[in-house]
Design a protein around this motif. Structure first.
Motif, PDB file in Angstrom:
ATOM      1  N   GLU A  76      -1.156 -11.383  -1.123  1.00 22.17           N
ATOM      2  CA  GLU A  76      -2.121 -11.359  -2.443  1.00 22.17           C
ATOM      3  C   GLU A  76      -4.137 -10.951  -1.357  1.00 22.17           C
ATOM      4  O   GLU A  76      -4.474  -9.795  -2.202  1.00 22.17           O
ATOM      5  N   ARG A  77      -3.898 -10.839  -0.200  1.00 20.54           N
ATOM      6  CA  ARG A  77      -4.957 -10.269   0.403  1.00 20.54           C
ATOM      7  C   ARG A  77      -4.824  -8.681   0.469  1.00 20.54           C
ATOM      8  O   ARG A  77      -5.213  -8.061   0.564  1.00 20.54           O
ATOM      9  N   ALA A 131      -6.935  -5.855  -0.802  1.00 22.12           N
ATOM     10  CA  ALA A 131      -7.251  -4.625   0.118  1.00 22.12           C
ATOM     11  C   ALA A 131      -7.512  -3.397  -0.711  1.00 22.12           C
ATOM     12  O   ALA A 131      -7.923  -2.667   0.045  1.00 22.12           O
ATOM     13  N   GLY A 132      -6.478  -3.293  -1.158  1.00 18.50           N
ATOM     14  CA  GLY A 132      -5.970  -2.052  -1.776  1.00 18.50           C
ATOM     15  C   GLY A 132      -6.448  -1.672  -3.019  1.00 18.50           C
ATOM     16  O   GLY A 132      -7.565  -0.888  -3.099  1.00 18.50           O
ATOM     17  N   ALA A 184      -2.609  -0.878   5.959  1.00 21.44           N
ATOM     18  CA  ALA A 184      -3.435  -1.826   7.106  1.00 21.44           C
ATOM     19  C   ALA A 184      -3.425  -2.515   6.843  1.00 21.44           C
ATOM     20  O   ALA A 184      -3.558  -3.985   8.472  1.00 21.44           O
ATOM     21  N   ALA A 185      -3.151  -3.435   5.823  1.00 25.85           N
ATOM     22  CA  ALA A 185      -3.720  -5.092   5.823  1.00 25.85           C
ATOM     23  C   ALA A 185      -2.448  -5.947   5.937  1.00 25.85           C
ATOM     24  O   ALA A 185      -2.597  -6.690   6.572  1.00 25.85           O
ATOM     25  N   ALA A 186      -1.389  -4.637   5.489  1.00 25.89           N
ATOM     26  CA  ALA A 186      -0.144  -5.248   6.071  1.00 25.89           C
ATOM     27  C   ALA A 186       0.261  -5.390   7.326  1.00 25.89           C
ATOM     28  O   ALA A 186       0.973  -6.227   7.571  1.00 25.89           O
ATOM     29  N   MET A 189       6.042  -5.314   4.276  1.00 22.65           N
ATOM     30  CA  MET A 189       5.957  -4.463   3.166  1.00 22.65           C
ATOM     31  C   MET A 189       6.993  -3.959   2.377  1.00 22.65           C
ATOM     32  O   MET A 189       7.328  -2.569   3.082  1.00 22.65           O
ATOM     33  N   ALA A 190       7.896  -4.307   1.276  1.00 23.30           N
ATOM     34  CA  ALA A 190       8.696  -4.178   0.820  1.00 23.30           C
ATOM     35  C   ALA A 190       8.909  -2.543  -0.088  1.00 23.30           C
ATOM     36  O   ALA A 190       9.594  -2.185  -0.553  1.00 23.30           O
ATOM     37  N   ALA A 191       7.720  -3.569  -1.395  1.00 25.24           N
ATOM     38  CA  ALA A 191       6.945  -2.472  -1.924  1.00 25.24           C
ATOM     39  C   ALA A 191       5.387  -2.136  -1.967  1.00 25.24           C
ATOM     40  O   ALA A 191       4.656  -2.876  -1.749  1.00 25.24           O
TER      41      ALA A 191
END
Length: 158
Positions: free
Chosen positions: A56-57, A61-62, A94-96, A108-110
């Motif tokens: 969710e974060r 961010a996106g 960047a958040a991931a 991040m898978a997707a």
């Protein structure tokens, strides 16, 4: 009479001795097995909530990057959308990466950046504390999907 009575009672007791102990050991084993299952399921649920919160974060961010890039760009509508998608993808990555720094193995898978929302799927390994694992196995992945809507109304950009 007491000797024959004690001999008769030892013969009768000899057949049943140890049955209660074996039953107690079996019940204790089952109790420990159920406790391990409950602890592992609780740990798995906690980790799933943590991955969901991280997803969710990242999605938020996106989505915020889409909103801010559209506001800051004075290009044509089609160009705005492409720039917004690029900005959202960069912000989500960047958040991931920041989330992965706190949780090793999180990936991040997707990533799906649309005009109206950003959808992210994060997966991370979970090692259950009391489960027996196969040799060489690091843990099962836990995945979560989250989406965040953008505040931009693309109808105003024909």
């Amino acid at each position: 009479m007491t000797a024959s009575k004690s001999a008769a009672s030892s013969v009768v007791l000899g057949k049943d001795q140890g049955g209660v102990v074996l039953l107690g050991i079996g019940v204790l084993g089952l109790l420990l097995a159920f406790t391990a299952i409950v602890v592992d399921l609780g740990h798995l649920a906690h980790r799933h909530l943590a991955v969901t919160a991280a997803a969710e974060r990242v999605a938020l961010a996106g989505a915020m990057a889409v909103d801010s890039s559209v506001e800051a760009t004075s290009a044509q509508p089609g160009t705005r959308l492409r720039l917004a998608r690029r900005a959202a993808a960069a912000a989500a990555r960047a958040a991931a990466a920041a989330e992965a720094a706190q949780w090793p193995g999180l990936r991040m898978a997707a990533l799906d950046v649309r005009a109206d929302a950003v959808q992210v799927r994060l997966c991370g390994p979970v090692v259950l504390p009391l489960a027996w694992h196969a040799v060489g196995r690091r843990g099962s992945p836990v995945c979560a999907v989250a989406a965040a809507a953008t505040a931009v109304s693309w109808a105003q950009y024909p």
